[in-house]
Design a protein around this motif. Structure first.
Motif, short mmCIF file in Angstrom:
data_model
loop_
_atom_site.label_atom_id
_atom_site.label_comp_id
_atom_site.label_asym_id
_atom_site.label_seq_id
_atom_site.Cartn_x
_atom_site.Cartn_y
_atom_site.Cartn_z
N ASN A 1 3.35 5.86 -5.62
CA ASN A 1 3.39 5.31 -7.08
C ASN A 1 2.51 6.66 -7.46
O ASN A 1 2.40 6.98 -8.50
CB ASN A 1 3.14 3.87 -8.03
CG ASN A 1 4.56 3.25 -7.96
OD1 ASN A 1 5.45 4.04 -8.30
ND2 ASN A 1 4.40 1.67 -7.24
N MET A 2 0.96 6.37 -7.05
CA MET A 2 -0.44 7.63 -7.05
C MET A 2 0.53 9.44 -6.96
O MET A 2 0.42 9.73 -7.90
CB MET A 2 -1.19 7.18 -6.17
CG MET A 2 -1.66 6.33 -6.95
SD MET A 2 -3.15 6.59 -5.11
CE MET A 2 -2.83 5.80 -4.45
N GLU A 3 1.37 9.32 -6.20
CA GLU A 3 2.07 10.62 -5.71
C GLU A 3 3.35 10.63 -7.40
O GLU A 3 2.87 11.77 -7.76
CB GLU A 3 2.47 11.04 -4.64
CG GLU A 3 2.20 10.92 -3.40
CD GLU A 3 1.78 12.04 -3.57
OE1 GLU A 3 1.95 13.44 -4.09
OE2 GLU A 3 0.41 12.54 -2.43
N ARG A 4 3.70 10.08 -7.64
CA ARG A 4 4.78 10.29 -8.78
C ARG A 4 3.68 10.27 -9.91
O ARG A 4 4.63 11.02 -11.14
CB ARG A 4 5.24 8.42 -9.02
CG ARG A 4 6.86 8.81 -7.72
CD ARG A 4 7.69 7.25 -7.79
NE ARG A 4 8.50 7.45 -9.22
CZ ARG A 4 9.70 7.45 -8.86
NH1 ARG A 4 9.57 8.86 -8.14
NH2 ARG A 4 10.01 7.20 -10.40
N ALA A 5 2.46 9.53 -9.97
CA ALA A 5 1.68 9.98 -11.40
C ALA A 5 1.52 10.63 -11.58
O ALA A 5 1.50 11.45 -12.71
CB ALA A 5 0.88 8.51 -11.84
N GLN A 6 0.86 11.79 -10.42
CA GLN A 6 0.80 13.03 -10.37
C GLN A 6 2.12 14.27 -11.70
O GLN A 6 1.67 15.14 -12.21
CB GLN A 6 0.57 13.43 -9.35
CG GLN A 6 -0.78 13.28 -8.75
CD GLN A 6 -1.14 13.32 -7.16
OE1 GLN A 6 -0.86 14.56 -7.24
NE2 GLN A 6 -1.76 12.59 -6.84
N TYR A 7 2.98 13.83 -11.29
CA TYR A 7 4.09 13.77 -12.06
C TYR A 7 5.39 13.22 -13.40
O TYR A 7 5.95 14.05 -13.69
CB TYR A 7 5.86 14.34 -10.89
CG TYR A 7 4.69 15.36 -9.88
CD1 TYR A 7 5.06 16.21 -9.53
CD2 TYR A 7 4.44 14.50 -8.59
CE1 TYR A 7 4.65 17.67 -8.47
CE2 TYR A 7 3.51 15.86 -7.67
CZ TYR A 7 3.72 17.30 -7.88
OH TYR A 7 3.84 17.37 -6.01
N ALA B 1 0.73 -0.84 0.39
CA ALA B 1 -0.26 0.01 0.55
C ALA B 1 1.02 1.38 0.06
O ALA B 1 0.23 1.96 -1.13
CB ALA B 1 -1.15 0.28 1.35
N VAL B 2 1.85 1.00 0.62
CA VAL B 2 2.69 2.18 1.19
C VAL B 2 3.28 2.78 -1.17
O VAL B 2 3.59 3.65 -1.05
CB VAL B 2 4.07 2.47 1.78
CG1 VAL B 2 5.32 3.47 1.99
CG2 VAL B 2 3.67 2.17 3.55
N VAL C 1 12.72 0.16 -5.56
CA VAL C 1 11.97 0.58 -3.82
C VAL C 1 11.60 -1.07 -3.24
O VAL C 1 11.09 -1.91 -3.98
CB VAL C 1 10.49 1.53 -4.02
CG1 VAL C 1 9.50 0.56 -4.31
CG2 VAL C 1 10.67 2.11 -2.17
N GLY C 2 12.84 -0.92 -2.17
CA GLY C 2 11.74 -1.83 -1.16
C GLY C 2 11.42 -1.23 0.17
O GLY C 2 11.85 -0.47 0.30
N VAL C 3 10.14 -1.90 0.93
CA VAL C 3 9.76 -1.20 1.91
C VAL C 3 9.94 -1.97 2.88
O VAL C 3 8.81 -3.44 2.51
CB VAL C 3 8.19 -1.27 1.17
CG1 VAL C 3 7.89 -0.17 2.86
CG2 VAL C 3 8.48 0.25 1.05
N ARG D 1 -0.46 5.70 10.94
CA ARG D 1 -1.30 4.31 10.82
C ARG D 1 -1.71 3.92 10.00
O ARG D 1 -2.37 2.47 9.76
CB ARG D 1 -2.39 4.48 11.69
CG ARG D 1 -1.87 5.40 13.33
CD ARG D 1 -1.83 3.83 13.59
NE ARG D 1 -1.51 4.59 15.39
CZ ARG D 1 -0.48 3.53 16.47
NH1 ARG D 1 0.62 2.32 15.69
NH2 ARG D 1 -0.57 3.69 17.15
N SER D 2 -1.22 4.78 8.51
CA SER D 2 -1.96 4.43 7.47
C SER D 2 -0.87 4.58 6.07
O SER D 2 0.19 5.51 6.28
CB SER D 2 -3.47 4.93 6.83
OG SER D 2 -3.03 6.01 6.51
N ALA D 3 -0.53 4.21 5.37
CA ALA D 3 0.21 4.02 4.02
C ALA D 3 -0.31 5.35 3.51
O ALA D 3 1.26 6.15 3.67
CB ALA D 3 -0.29 3.42 2.69
N ASP D 4 -1.86 5.98 3.63
CA ASP D 4 -1.89 7.20 3.09
C ASP D 4 -0.51 8.36 4.25
O ASP D 4 -0.48 9.60 3.19
CB ASP D 4 -3.21 8.17 2.78
CG ASP D 4 -4.13 7.26 1.63
OD1 ASP D 4 -3.22 6.64 0.69
OD2 ASP D 4 -5.30 6.46 1.65
N ALA D 5 -1.14 7.78 5.47
CA ALA D 5 -0.60 8.74 6.40
C ALA D 5 1.03 8.69 6.09
O ALA D 5 1.84 10.20 6.12
CB ALA D 5 -0.83 8.64 7.36
#
Length: 129
Positions: free
Chosen positions: A10-16, A4-5, A104-106, A77-81
């Protein structure tokens, strides 16, 4: 939560207009090694108490790279946060949006390696091949 992170980054990266980060098993294993070291030695920092830098764990896993980056988080507490916190920190944001990074590795662990912080703890290792 690790995937989820990656998805939120990747959603952030897509915006750019940036390419998606792919999960690399060696970077993921290095991130797990890194987080385990933090808990074993009770620290939360980019340099371990014995002076080891983030790329140490990457090299130990045999990952060949041109550039390595690391983001840390604790208490989100969440991937979004987690990703929102990184996007509001210039250095962490630079890693999330790093043009050269393609893998990446998380790793995520419940709790915190240090007293006074709540968990979970997150390590992201970015690589450019």
């Amino acid at each position: 939560m690790a995937q989820a992170v990656v998805d939120v980054m990747n959603m952030e990266r897509a915006q750019y207009g940036l390419a998606r980060l792919r999960v690399n098993p060696k970077l993921s294993a290095a991130a797990v090694d890194r987080i385990n070291d933090m808990f074993r030695q009770r620290y939360f920092d980019h340099v371990s108490p014995d002076g080891l830098e983030p790329w140490t764990w990457v090299e130990r896993r045999g990952y060949r790279y041109r550039e390595i980056g690391e983001n840390l988080a604790v208490g989100y507490r969440s991937a979004d946060a987690v990703v929102d916190g990184w996007m509001h920190s210039p250095g962490h944001r630079a890693n999330v949006l790093g043009r050269g990074y393609d893998e990446v590795g998380v790793a995520i662990a419940p709790g915190s390696p240090r007293r006074g912080y709540g968990g979970p703890t997150v390590v992201a290792l970015y690589g450019e091949r």
